[in-house]
Design a protein around this motif. Sequence first.
Motif, PDB file in Angstrom:
ATOM      1  N   GLY A 171       1.046  -0.884   0.258  1.00 23.72           N
ATOM      2  CA  GLY A 171      -0.218   0.149  -0.224  1.00 23.72           C
ATOM      3  C   GLY A 171       1.109   1.278  -0.092  1.00 23.72           C
ATOM      4  O   GLY A 171       0.615   2.249  -0.520  1.00 23.72           O
ATOM      5  N   THR A 172       1.701   1.243   0.937  1.00 25.11           N
ATOM      6  CA  THR A 172       2.654   2.577   0.654  1.00 25.11           C
ATOM      7  C   THR A 172       3.546   2.477  -0.772  1.00 25.11           C
ATOM      8  O   THR A 172       3.515   3.820  -1.224  1.00 25.11           O
ATOM      9  CB  THR A 172       3.654   2.543   1.919  1.00 25.11           C
ATOM     10  N   ILE A 173       3.524   1.765  -1.121  1.00 26.69           N
ATOM     11  CA  ILE A 173       4.435   1.353  -1.968  1.00 26.69           C
ATOM     12  C   ILE A 173       3.253   1.654  -3.982  1.00 26.69           C
ATOM     13  O   ILE A 173       3.646   3.169  -4.172  1.00 26.69           O
ATOM     14  CB  ILE A 173       4.590   0.319  -3.070  1.00 26.69           C
ATOM     15  N   GLY A 174       2.563   1.914  -3.494  1.00 27.55           N
ATOM     16  CA  GLY A 174       1.181   2.435  -4.194  1.00 27.55           C
ATOM     17  C   GLY A 174       1.141   3.461  -4.176  1.00 27.55           C
ATOM     18  O   GLY A 174       1.032   4.646  -5.027  1.00 27.55           O
ATOM     19  N   ALA A 175       0.921   4.608  -2.677  1.00 28.08           N
ATOM     20  CA  ALA A 175       0.305   5.356  -2.452  1.00 28.08           C
ATOM     21  C   ALA A 175       1.811   6.445  -2.854  1.00 28.08           C
ATOM     22  O   ALA A 175       1.880   7.397  -3.535  1.00 28.08           O
ATOM     23  CB  ALA A 175       0.285   5.993  -1.182  1.00 28.08           C
ATOM     24  N   SER A 176       2.942   5.848  -3.050  1.00 24.38           N
ATOM     25  CA  SER A 176       4.275   6.542  -3.462  1.00 24.38           C
ATOM     26  C   SER A 176       4.293   6.726  -4.846  1.00 24.38           C
ATOM     27  O   SER A 176       4.740   8.244  -5.335  1.00 24.38           O
ATOM     28  CB  SER A 176       5.645   5.929  -2.923  1.00 24.38           C
ATOM     29  N   PHE A 177       3.641   6.294  -5.042  1.00 22.17           N
ATOM     30  CA  PHE A 177       3.919   5.737  -6.743  1.00 22.17           C
ATOM     31  C   PHE A 177       2.987   7.073  -7.642  1.00 22.17           C
ATOM     32  O   PHE A 177       3.081   7.772  -8.504  1.00 22.17           O
ATOM     33  CB  PHE A 177       3.371   4.863  -7.758  1.00 22.17           C
ATOM     34  N   LEU A 206       1.876   6.905 -13.106  1.00 21.11           N
ATOM     35  CA  LEU A 206       2.424   6.754 -12.171  1.00 21.11           C
ATOM     36  C   LEU A 206       0.525   7.163 -11.404  1.00 21.11           C
ATOM     37  O   LEU A 206       0.864   5.780 -10.008  1.00 21.11           O
ATOM     38  CB  LEU A 206       3.360   7.765 -11.768  1.00 21.11           C
ATOM     39  N   CYS A 207       0.091   7.560 -11.483  1.00 22.54           N
ATOM     40  CA  CYS A 207      -1.254   7.564 -10.353  1.00 22.54           C
ATOM     41  C   CYS A 207      -2.203   6.427 -10.548  1.00 22.54           C
ATOM     42  O   CYS A 207      -2.826   5.568  -9.355  1.00 22.54           O
ATOM     43  CB  CYS A 207      -1.917   9.146 -11.542  1.00 22.54           C
ATOM     44  N   VAL A 208      -2.344   5.737 -12.438  1.00 21.12           N
ATOM     45  CA  VAL A 208      -3.065   5.008 -12.327  1.00 21.12           C
ATOM     46  C   VAL A 208      -2.934   3.603 -11.720  1.00 21.12           C
ATOM     47  O   VAL A 208      -3.167   2.667 -10.886  1.00 21.12           O
ATOM     48  CB  VAL A 208      -3.501   4.681 -13.731  1.00 21.12           C
ATOM     49  N   ALA A 209      -1.301   3.370 -11.342  1.00 24.25           N
ATOM     50  CA  ALA A 209      -0.344   2.381 -11.279  1.00 24.25           C
ATOM     51  C   ALA A 209      -0.550   2.750  -9.597  1.00 24.25           C
ATOM     52  O   ALA A 209      -0.879   1.689  -9.331  1.00 24.25           O
ATOM     53  CB  ALA A 209       0.917   2.133 -12.037  1.00 24.25           C
ATOM     54  N   GLY A 210      -0.345   3.646  -9.272  1.00 24.94           N
ATOM     55  CA  GLY A 210      -0.934   3.614  -8.118  1.00 24.94           C
ATOM     56  C   GLY A 210      -1.865   3.437  -7.047  1.00 24.94           C
ATOM     57  O   GLY A 210      -2.100   2.197  -6.412  1.00 24.94           O
ATOM     58  N   LEU A 211      -2.580   3.521  -7.883  1.00 23.75           N
ATOM     59  CA  LEU A 211      -4.355   3.062  -7.481  1.00 23.75           C
ATOM     60  C   LEU A 211      -4.521   2.042  -7.991  1.00 23.75           C
ATOM     61  O   LEU A 211      -4.841   1.635  -7.721  1.00 23.75           O
ATOM     62  CB  LEU A 211      -5.314   4.398  -8.108  1.00 23.75           C
ATOM     63  N   ILE A 249      14.095   4.888   2.866  1.00 23.82           N
ATOM     64  CA  ILE A 249      14.755   5.210   2.151  1.00 23.82           C
ATOM     65  C   ILE A 249      13.783   5.442   0.287  1.00 23.82           C
ATOM     66  O   ILE A 249      14.321   6.922  -0.365  1.00 23.82           O
ATOM     67  CB  ILE A 249      15.440   4.369   1.866  1.00 23.82           C
ATOM     68  N   PHE A 250      12.881   4.110  -0.329  1.00 22.79           N
ATOM     69  CA  PHE A 250      12.335   4.669  -1.865  1.00 22.79           C
ATOM     70  C   PHE A 250      11.254   6.470  -1.146  1.00 22.79           C
ATOM     71  O   PHE A 250      11.260   6.920  -2.158  1.00 22.79           O
ATOM     72  CB  PHE A 250      11.117   3.458  -0.607  1.00 22.79           C
TER      73      PHE A 250
END
Lengths: 497, 138
Positions: A169-175, A214-219, B40-41
């Motif tokens: 989830g954090t990676i998604g929000a970061s994207f 990036l927005c779509v991938a994150g969502l 880090i990310f």
Amino acid sequence: MTDQAPILVLAIPLLTAILMPLAGLFREKLCYPLVIMIMMVTTALSGAILFQTIHFGPIHYYIGDWRPPWGIELVIDPLNALVLLAISVSALLAAISSKAVVEKELEGKEIYFYTLFLLQMTGLTGMVITGDMFNLYVFLEITSITGYALLAVGEDGSYMAVFKYLVMGTIGASFYLIGVGYLYMATGSLNMADVASLIPGVIHSRIVFFAFILCVAGLFVKMAMFPVHGWLPGAYSKAPSAAAALIAPLTTKVSVYILIRICLSVFTAEYVFDFLKQTDFIVWLASATIVFGSLSALAQKNYKKMLTYILIAEVGYMVGGFFLGNRLGISGAILHIVNDVAMTLALFLGAGIFFWKTGSGEREDLKGLFVKMPLTMTGFALAAFSVIGVPPTCGFFSKWYLISGGIAGGQYLFVAALIFSSLINAVLFFRLFEIAYFQPFADHHHAPAHGAVAIEEAPIHMLAPFLVAGAILIALGLYSGEIVTQIIQFAIPAEIM
Amino acid sequence: MLDFIIGKYNYWFYIILMMVGFYAIIGKRNLVKKIIGLNIFQTAIILFYVSIASKKGATLPILEHHGGHGDHAAIIEVASYMNPLPHVLMLTAIVVMVATLGVALGILIKIYKRYGSVEEDEIACVIKSENMKYEVGK
């Protein structure tokens, strides 16, 4: 009062969430009625907002009276208001039914559960009504972080599942956050309406293209689309029933709604459907999600886990329907958001009652429940019919729109996936009914071989919200024509045929 | 080519840093290292935002008094000030990052108490042996 309604809908749950630990310190019993009261107030406000937007047009609320594009703006058009009302009602019903489950599964943690409950509602409401890209990120993370905490206190094994969810989830929000950064680089604005007006000038920019990706991938990560769905089944099936009944109907649906909002009112329909021409790929991905979700659901012996895979398949319905790019498909997708909130709510409330009754997530333990809990099983059957798509329940109508949209758009793969998934859903639920209806109730204390089994329904505060959810399924089905012509029509840009 | 690498060095740094974090998330088997990778990310994104705000030869976005009292008519050269907005956004993003870190560490403590380890392999071993005991018990 009414012109302050948009901010009150946000502020009341937020401030009460802060006061909740104090109220709990004073009297622990106070938390439950307080949450019910707050949810009733927000539901009433959402209803008033929906009425106002339908009759007097969209509401623009400037927080602190800072004009956009500098300040943060809350924008509520009929579509927002519809989704807002859907999530308020869903959370209200989930809150009412939570009493017995919370006392049983989360003993001693009631205060924290209800605090997080209200924070979660704040995040979801904010996601729906905000008009600012970065503000949306903040609300997305409020929802997710409270979601991690709520899901983590479940049965054994939930910690590892939620840890996985947290990382993904954090990676998604970061994207999503990087996407917003690129969009800001290209347009210099964060206000959704302002960005939309600037997009035509930079339509050929590769920065905007990457921002979109990036927005779509994150969502997609947040809503559990097929290749990045891995977090959902574990996290939701091991969650406490009360948390699952709150989060499962809302989080994925609101993420889909955000996707639709970003595509239509930030990147504009012109950019997404006419300029990019890459939407076929996403429709295929959605078809894969549907097929994968249905097949995985078929493999489950645990009914809670089965429901989570159905949830993934439903995400495919909505995303695929939206990216068909024609009027029928988008109407179907938006209608399905509302219907799916009601359907998933009914399914998870039902699963919560079963789990409360039998203390087990296994399918085999549902034996004889039709005799034992006739009303509950009737409600569950109604929800199941809606998921399968039997008229007059609401699931039929949105699926009808989606399938006609798929045929109109020439996406036969998507149509086939929809029909396939309906058939699988029929198999799944009738297998459950077969166990619950024909096999006798397994009672270890006294043999039920002869004589009638006494009816033992769930307590009224669990049963009533569940049956109301079932009634909503039929009401939504009967009024789906009105919803489409009065609300959804105006949400779709005129150039989409 | 050289221009492409040197001229956009801030993006290269942010991407390299981000990939270091991403590698830690997917490559490391220790859950604490995964959380560090996650941090880090997110830090890489913060650096990206801060870097897009900067301008060559620009200074802090604080307006000095031009001339006498109330004389705000003096022309402000936008190009001579950095863009403050991304910095402000990142303050919020840092708060979000800290909150995520807090929840992650809280869950990690629970995992450690439950399984007695933060190594993924050892946790898998514990789960496997418990399942076997359960099967035998049945």
